[in-house]
Design an enzyme around this catalytic site. Structure first.
Site, PDB file in Angstrom:
ATOM      1  N   HIS A 236     -18.127  70.743  -8.956  1.00 47.97           N
ATOM      2  CA  HIS A 236     -18.442  71.442  -7.734  1.00 47.97           C
ATOM      3  C   HIS A 236     -18.357  73.018  -7.944  1.00 47.97           C
ATOM      4  CE1 HIS A 236     -18.476  72.550  -3.539  1.00 47.97           C
ATOM      5  NE2 HIS A 236     -18.562  71.053  -3.328  1.00 47.97           N
ATOM      6  N   HIS A 340     -15.672  67.472 -10.208  1.00 49.37           N
ATOM      7  CA  HIS A 340     -15.436  66.756  -8.789  1.00 49.37           C
ATOM      8  C   HIS A 340     -16.027  65.434  -8.710  1.00 49.37           C
ATOM      9  CE1 HIS A 340     -15.673  67.105  -4.522  1.00 49.37           C
ATOM     10  NE2 HIS A 340     -16.893  66.521  -4.560  1.00 49.37           N
TER      11      HIS A 340
HETATM   12  C1  SIN Z   1     -18.619  68.751  -0.227  1.00 49.31           C
HETATM   13  O1  SIN Z   1     -17.925  68.870   0.648  1.00 49.31           O
HETATM   14  O2  SIN Z   1     -19.108  70.048  -0.626  1.00 49.31           O
HETATM   15  C2  SIN Z   1     -18.570  67.694  -1.339  1.00 49.31           C
HETATM   16  C3  SIN Z   1     -19.527  66.773  -0.714  1.00 49.31           C
HETATM   17  C4  SIN Z   1     -19.832  65.906  -1.708  1.00 49.31           C
HETATM   18  O3  SIN Z   1     -19.397  66.166  -3.010  1.00 49.31           O
HETATM   19  O4  SIN Z   1     -20.428  64.898  -1.435  1.00 49.31           O
END
Ligand code: SIN
Length: 539
Positions: A236, A340
């Site tokens: 992420h 992530h």
């Molecule tokens: C986020 O809220 O940026 C994460 C959403 C996700 O990883 O699906």
């Protein structure tokens, strides 16, 4: 103290959205749900800030959502799975509303839909801005408490799936309270569902809870299951860089509402990288942030121009910042890319079945084929909800096998001997996590992958099987390393600096099993004439 023995019809390891959805839908079968902590505490599901992607607005359609998912997946998604999941999205949202989950709505009663990267339309259903996971888990837990067919065993960690000659007998574990001596928990049943979450904790920078280190993958591999796509780890772009472990997340929805990414010179470096700028696909943003940091720059999320009601629109992010004495309405938020979501995992079919009879998987531990080489944001809670229902219905359709020979004390004893000590091995765990981040992180290449392998082998040699958690992390790291080594291309979230292009001949998945891993590693060592200096990167 004697062992606690349970004999439900089904055991579910993991109490996040996937596990609880299976449990709720499996009635009238009796089910035992095992959680490592108290129910709802420290699960990736509860921490989810993004929400559920569903094409609910009039301007949108399932076809749009399917196309966005396939485009993001870069040729590796299974189109049948994508269609099946997305065509169910409105139904699972209705199910959640029916048990009392509240999504954010506009004054006219329509859903207040958010936008995230690579979605062509606003389609993210959220709760209290960035608190979707907390609200969905609240609704599911309340329903679980109302359900007589579910027994929840909290604070239990599973050591092994018990299987012999392709027959599942259940699981064996122990209470996590280390003050209870030798208190094993044995659950005897013919159907085991793994819903244990991901493996971000293998990396030193992650948004995942500490308990997410690939334990479900190790359990499944030890039971003989096929794993796939282990190399695909989604980073992420915007973990909040306050030096915390795990790293708090700044949800992509903030960029969906207009936040900028800047470096210390106030340059919006995404402007000339992609037409969608800060809402470009996640892998591209993570790579650009990585490039900035390689140049010695720092990267920030700039929300100062969207300060109105920030504290109520994004309460979790606001509170993380407040604790660090930083006000996102006036200050820049320092960010780094963090591990992530694991796209790979235990290979499952359209029913959530693994390659081992009686072993089912859903949620992040499973690799269903929906995400391909890159996951579209907010598709994963959706996947968990849809596959949770499918797994429950498939198990319900089976004639329940009766285990006519109860687990003998001999079998239990054998597994206890195989299960490992509780001793912590913090030093080695930390070495492994930092090596994996450095060598198998956002951008990899042959040299770094080999360095990662030698680090893992050195840790394995020196730690001598000291701790259950470390052993699992070592095994799972080997699978990631082998997948990353074999995938000689850049595709989706797997980026190799020595193979920068996507290779159109590599539209296959890399499957792995425990029985192959040591010979594959030997082959990898033999193929690379590595000198002693290159073997060690740990210090
Ligand atoms: C986020 O809220 O940026 C994460 C959403 C996700 O990883 O699906």
């Amino acid at each position: 103290m004697t062992d606690s023995i349970y004999t439900p019809d089904v055991v579910i390891v993991g109490g996040g959205v996937a596990g609880l959805t299976v449990a709720l839908n499996i009635a009238p079968r009796k089910v035992c749900v095992i959680t490592k902590n108290s129910l709802g505490v420290n699960t990736s599901s509860s921490w989810a800030q993004g929400g559920i992607a569903a094409s609910i607005s009039k301007e949108d359609s399932n076809e749009n959502h399917i196309n966005d998912t396939l485009n993001t997946a870069k040729g590796l998604a299974d189109e049948n799975v994508v269609k099946m999941v997305i065509n169910e999205s409105v139904n699972v949202v209705n199910d959640l509303e029916n048990i009392g989950v509240k999504f954010d709505k506009n004054e006219d009663g329509s859903f207040n839909l958010g936008l995230e990267a690579a979605h062509s339309h606003r389609r993210i259903l959220r709760s209290k801005g960035d608190s979707s996971g907390i609200e969905i888990m609240r609704g599911l837990i309340e329903e679980v408490k109302r359900s007589d067919h579910i027994t929840v065993l909290e604070n239990v960690s599973i050591d092994r799936i018990i299987s012999e000659e392709n027959q599942i007998y259940g699981v064996i574990g122990r209470f996590t309270d280390e003050n209870i001596p030798n208190n094993h928990v044995v659950i005897q049943c013919p159907e085991v569902v793994l819903a244990t979450g991901g493996l971000g904790g293998i990396f030193s920078n992650t948004t995942n809870p500490r308990t997410s280190f690939g334990e479900g993958i190790a359990l499944a591999a030890q039971a003989g299951a096929i794993l796939t796509d282990m190399e695909f780890i989604q980073f992420h772009p915007t973990g909040i860089d306050f030096g915390l472990d795990p790293t708090p997340l700044a949800t992509e929805a903030i960029r969906g509402e207009g936040a900028y990414l800047v470096n210390q010179n106030d340059e919006r470096f995404m402007l000339d990288q992609h037409p969608d700028k800060e809402l470009a696909p996640r892998d591209l943003i993570a790579q650009n942030i990585f490039n900035q940091t390689e140049k010695g720059n720092s990267v920030f999320l700039d929300c100062r121009h969207m300060s109105k009601n920030f504290e109520t629109r994004f309460p979790q992010v606001y509170n993380y910042c407040k604790k660090a004495n930083l006000d996102p309405r006036n200050d820049l938020i320092p960010v780094i890319p963090v591990a992530h979501y694991h796209i790979g995992g235990v290979k499952t079919d359209l029913s959530g079945r693994s390659s081992v009879e009686g072993l089912w998987c859903c949620g992040e531990v499973a690799s269903t084929g929906i995400h391909g080489a890159n996951r579209l944001a907010s598709n994963s809670l959706l996947e968990s909800l849809v596959f949770g229902k499918i797994v429950a219905s498939q198990i319900n359709q089976k004639n329940m096998k009766i285990i006519d020979t109860p687990l003998t004390s001999k079998l239990i004893k054998t597994y206890k001997e195989k299960t490992k000590s509780k001793i912590r091995a913090k030093k080695y765990i930390w070495q492994l996590r930092s090596s994996m981040m450095r060598n198998l992180g956002i951008v990899r290449n042959q040299k770094s992958i080999i360095r990662g392998l030698f680090d893992v082998l050195k840790i394995e040699r020196e730690s001598k099987g000291l701790s259950a958690k470390l052993n699992d992390m070592i095994l799972v790291s080997k699978f990631i390393i082998l997948g990353a080594y074999k995938r000689e291309e850049s595709r989706g979230c797997h980026l190799r600096s020595d193979y920068k292009q996507q290779n159109d001949n590599m539209t296959y998945h890399i499957d792995q099993t425990l029985s192959q891993v040591e010979s594959d590693i030997k082959e990898m060592i033999d193929q690379n004439n590595v000198n002693d200096d290159e073997k060690v990167s740990i210090n």
